[in-house]
Write a protein that holds these residues in place. Structure first.
Motif, mmCIF file in Angstrom:
data_model
loop_
_atom_site.group_PDB
_atom_site.id
_atom_site.type_symbol
_atom_site.label_atom_id
_atom_site.label_comp_id
_atom_site.label_asym_id
_atom_site.label_seq_id
_atom_site.Cartn_x
_atom_site.Cartn_y
_atom_site.Cartn_z
ATOM 1 N N TYR A 74 0.779 -1.243 0.000
ATOM 2 C CA TYR A 74 0.000 0.000 0.000
ATOM 3 C C TYR A 74 0.809 1.291 0.000
ATOM 4 O O TYR A 74 0.223 2.373 -0.079
ATOM 5 C CB TYR A 74 -0.942 0.010 1.207
ATOM 6 N N ALA A 75 2.122 1.210 0.063
ATOM 7 C CA ALA A 75 2.933 2.437 0.144
ATOM 8 C C ALA A 75 2.727 3.337 -1.069
ATOM 9 O O ALA A 75 2.592 4.558 -0.923
ATOM 10 C CB ALA A 75 4.407 2.096 0.312
ATOM 11 N N ASN A 76 2.695 2.782 -2.252
ATOM 12 C CA ASN A 76 2.528 3.615 -3.453
ATOM 13 C C ASN A 76 1.164 4.286 -3.485
ATOM 14 O O ASN A 76 1.041 5.443 -3.885
ATOM 15 C CB ASN A 76 2.748 2.786 -4.724
ATOM 16 N N THR B 58 4.342 9.567 4.228
ATOM 17 C CA THR B 58 4.025 8.150 4.012
ATOM 18 C C THR B 58 4.654 7.303 5.107
ATOM 19 O O THR B 58 4.005 6.412 5.673
ATOM 20 C CB THR B 58 4.508 7.681 2.622
ATOM 21 N N GLN B 59 5.894 7.595 5.433
ATOM 22 C CA GLN B 59 6.559 6.853 6.518
ATOM 23 C C GLN B 59 5.815 7.042 7.833
ATOM 24 O O GLN B 59 5.568 6.081 8.570
ATOM 25 C CB GLN B 59 8.013 7.320 6.669
ATOM 26 N N GLU B 60 5.444 8.285 8.126
ATOM 27 C CA GLU B 60 4.707 8.570 9.361
ATOM 28 C C GLU B 60 3.341 7.892 9.357
ATOM 29 O O GLU B 60 2.879 7.396 10.392
ATOM 30 C CB GLU B 60 4.540 10.078 9.550
ATOM 31 N N THR B 61 2.702 7.822 8.199
ATOM 32 C CA THR B 61 1.399 7.164 8.080
ATOM 33 C C THR B 61 1.502 5.698 8.480
ATOM 34 O O THR B 61 0.684 5.197 9.260
ATOM 35 C CB THR B 61 0.859 7.277 6.639
ATOM 36 N N PHE B 62 2.499 5.011 7.963
ATOM 37 C CA PHE B 62 2.636 3.590 8.284
ATOM 38 C C PHE B 62 3.067 3.374 9.725
ATOM 39 O O PHE B 62 2.651 2.401 10.358
ATOM 40 C CB PHE B 62 3.564 2.895 7.288
ATOM 41 N N TYR B 63 3.841 4.282 10.263
ATOM 42 C CA TYR B 63 4.175 4.205 11.689
ATOM 43 C C TYR B 63 2.895 4.295 12.528
ATOM 44 O O TYR B 63 2.669 3.488 13.437
ATOM 45 C CB TYR B 63 5.155 5.317 12.061
ATOM 46 N N GLN B 64 2.046 5.270 12.210
ATOM 47 C CA GLN B 64 0.789 5.432 12.942
ATOM 48 C C GLN B 64 -0.139 4.232 12.722
ATOM 49 O O GLN B 64 -0.845 3.806 13.641
ATOM 50 C CB GLN B 64 0.081 6.719 12.517
#
Length: 81
Positions: free
Chosen positions: A5-7, A27-33
């Motif tokens: 889902y990153a893209n 995006t990095q912060e989104t996946f961390y959250q």
């Protein structure tokens, strides 16, 4: 989850921000959250929709912090005059 889902999340954030580099950071912060709150995902919507909602909130938080930093800088400059 990130590989799948990153893209999608990054494209969504690029459409919001208009800034490729900022979108990568958010995006990095989104996946961390998302990893921190995966226990709250109940499956009522697609995972991609849930992630984009988190991305939207991460972006809005970024804007709030940026606005606060600018206001503090302006206040500090006025005090120095």
């Amino acid at each position: 989850m990130y590989l799948n889902y990153a893209n999608t999340v990054k494209r969504f954030l690029i459409s919001l921000t208009g800034n490729f580099d900022l979108s990568e950071d958010l995006t990095q912060e989104t996946f961390y959250q998302a990893y921190r709150s995966i226990h709250r995902f109940n499956g009522d919507c697609k995972l991609s929709v849930w992630l984009c909602q988190i991305a939207k909130h991460v972006y809005f938080d970024h804007l709030k912090k940026k606005k606060h930093i600018q206001e503090v800088s302006i206040d500090n400059n006025e005090n120095n005059m």
